[in-house]
Design an enzyme around this catalytic site. Structure first.
Site, PDB file in Angstrom:
ATOM      1  N   GLY A  12       0.686  -1.250  -0.154  1.00 56.36           N
ATOM      2  CA  GLY A  12      -0.052  -0.168   0.138  1.00 56.36           C
ATOM      3  C   GLY A  12       0.821   1.344   0.056  1.00 56.36           C
ATOM      4  O   GLY A  12       0.398   2.490   0.299  1.00 56.36           O
ATOM      5  N   LEU A  85      -4.208  -7.008  -8.008  1.00 57.72           N
ATOM      6  CA  LEU A  85      -3.850  -8.159  -8.785  1.00 57.72           C
ATOM      7  C   LEU A  85      -4.779  -8.590  -9.770  1.00 57.72           C
ATOM      8  O   LEU A  85      -4.539  -9.525 -10.448  1.00 57.72           O
ATOM      9  CB  LEU A  85      -2.725  -8.932  -8.151  1.00 57.72           C
ATOM     10  CG  LEU A  85      -1.691  -8.170  -7.617  1.00 57.72           C
ATOM     11  CD1 LEU A  85      -0.798  -9.027  -6.875  1.00 57.72           C
ATOM     12  CD2 LEU A  85      -0.803  -7.584  -8.611  1.00 57.72           C
ATOM     13  N   HIS A 104       1.640   0.583 -13.499  1.00 56.25           N
ATOM     14  CA  HIS A 104       2.332  -0.591 -13.617  1.00 56.25           C
ATOM     15  C   HIS A 104       3.918  -0.263 -13.510  1.00 56.25           C
ATOM     16  O   HIS A 104       4.412   0.810 -14.209  1.00 56.25           O
ATOM     17  CB  HIS A 104       2.258  -1.124 -15.075  1.00 56.25           C
ATOM     18  CG  HIS A 104       2.917  -2.273 -15.451  1.00 56.25           C
ATOM     19  ND1 HIS A 104       2.240  -3.522 -15.000  1.00 56.25           N
ATOM     20  CD2 HIS A 104       4.031  -2.655 -15.916  1.00 56.25           C
ATOM     21  CE1 HIS A 104       3.168  -4.667 -15.330  1.00 56.25           C
ATOM     22  NE2 HIS A 104       4.113  -4.141 -15.911  1.00 56.25           N
TER      23      HIS A 104
HETATM   24  C1  GAR Z   1       3.775  -1.206  -7.250  1.00 58.35           C
HETATM   25  O1  GAR Z   1       5.191  -1.162  -7.841  1.00 58.35           O
HETATM   26  C2  GAR Z   1       2.875  -1.074  -8.467  1.00 58.35           C
HETATM   27  O2  GAR Z   1       3.565  -0.459  -9.609  1.00 58.35           O
HETATM   28  C3  GAR Z   1       2.563  -2.529  -8.767  1.00 58.35           C
HETATM   29  O3  GAR Z   1       2.658  -3.134  -7.487  1.00 58.35           O
HETATM   30  C4  GAR Z   1       3.306  -2.312  -6.557  1.00 58.35           C
HETATM   31  C5  GAR Z   1       2.531  -2.303  -5.377  1.00 58.35           C
HETATM   32  O4  GAR Z   1       3.104  -1.697  -4.220  1.00 58.35           O
HETATM   33  N1  GAR Z   1       1.901  -2.990  -9.680  1.00 58.35           N
HETATM   34  C6  GAR Z   1       1.725  -4.123 -10.576  1.00 58.35           C
HETATM   35  O5  GAR Z   1       2.654  -4.811 -10.396  1.00 58.35           O
HETATM   36  C7  GAR Z   1       0.413  -4.189 -11.349  1.00 58.35           C
HETATM   37  N2  GAR Z   1       0.865  -4.927 -12.240  1.00 58.35           N
HETATM   38  P1  GAR Z   1       2.603  -0.961  -2.960  1.00 58.35           P
HETATM   39  O6  GAR Z   1       1.357  -1.953  -2.741  1.00 58.35           O
HETATM   40  O7  GAR Z   1       3.693  -0.729  -2.076  1.00 58.35           O
HETATM   41  O8  GAR Z   1       1.675   0.317  -3.570  1.00 58.35           O
END
Ligand code: GAR
Length: 190
Positions: A12, A85, A104
């Site tokens: 998050g 996801l 992304h």
């Molecule tokens: C982030 O780096 C986002 O870009 C990625 O998941 C992470 C979540 O981090 N998203 C993907 O890979 C979508 N395909 P967070 O929970 O610390 O915000």
């Protein structure tokens, strides 16, 4: 006042930055956090920030009535995916045209698609020997990572960088840009 729902499955950190950015704003509120995981860090953030949240399972997510009732109850105008996801169902894409966005952690169209998330992306970038990576913020359609691109930012990768180093550089870009891109989109939509 436009109201945002943040959908997140993980730590998050993006959700927290977005919440911080709009805290005290007279123009935008984060009115709901949605997660598919009861153990995700984003729920602790929701509790600490006193933002309503919902934990959903796959059946609920696929159920148009359940989800639309939730989003309408919280008067959600825009859905922001921040490390969420699951594929967004077509009823939701149709209900929020150009008002669901995703971030992304790579330069789409490279390194996107089902199963490409988080560290898997950074490992793939490292294995390919790329000299740069970055972030892509895009509109969401029925396919993973394929909607129209709104914004990209880049970082360089040193040959000595590990996937974890790449993750840190990419996360810095996420923190720097995601809230402002959301603010700009909302301002344009007025
Ligand atoms: C982030 O780096 C986002 O870009 C990625 O998941 C992470 C979540 O981090 N998203 C993907 O890979 C979508 N395909 P967070 O929970 O610390 O915000």
């Amino acid at each position: 006042m436009p109201q945002l729902a943040i959908f997140a499955s993980g730590t998050g950190s993006n959700a927290q930055t977005i919440i911080n950015h709009f805290k005290g704003s007279k123009t935008v509120t984060v009115s709901l956090i949605v997660s598919n995981r009861a153990d995700s860090g984003v729920l602790e953030i929701a509790e600490a920030e006193e933002i309503p949240y919902a934990i959903i399972d796959k059946d609920e997510f696929k159920d148009e009535e359940v989800m639309m009732a939730l989003l309408e109850y919280h008067k959600v105008d825009m859905v922001v995916l921040a490390g969420f996801l699951w594929l967004i169902p077509s009823y939701l894409v149709a209900a929020y045209p150009n008002r669901i966005i995703n971030i992304h952690p790579a330069l789409l169209p490279a390194y996107g698609g089902k199963g490409m998330y988080g560290n898997k992306v950074h490992e793939a970038v490292k294995n390919a020997g790329d000299a740069e990576s970055g972030i892509t913020i895009h509109h969401v359609n029925e396919n993973f990572d394929e909607g129209e691109i709104i914004f990209q930012a880049r970082c360089t990768i040193a040959v000595t960088d590990t996937p974890d180093d790449i993750r840190k550089k990419v996360q810095a870009l996420e923190q720097e840009h995601y809230p402002q891109v959301i603010a700009n989109l909302l301002a344009k939509a007025k």
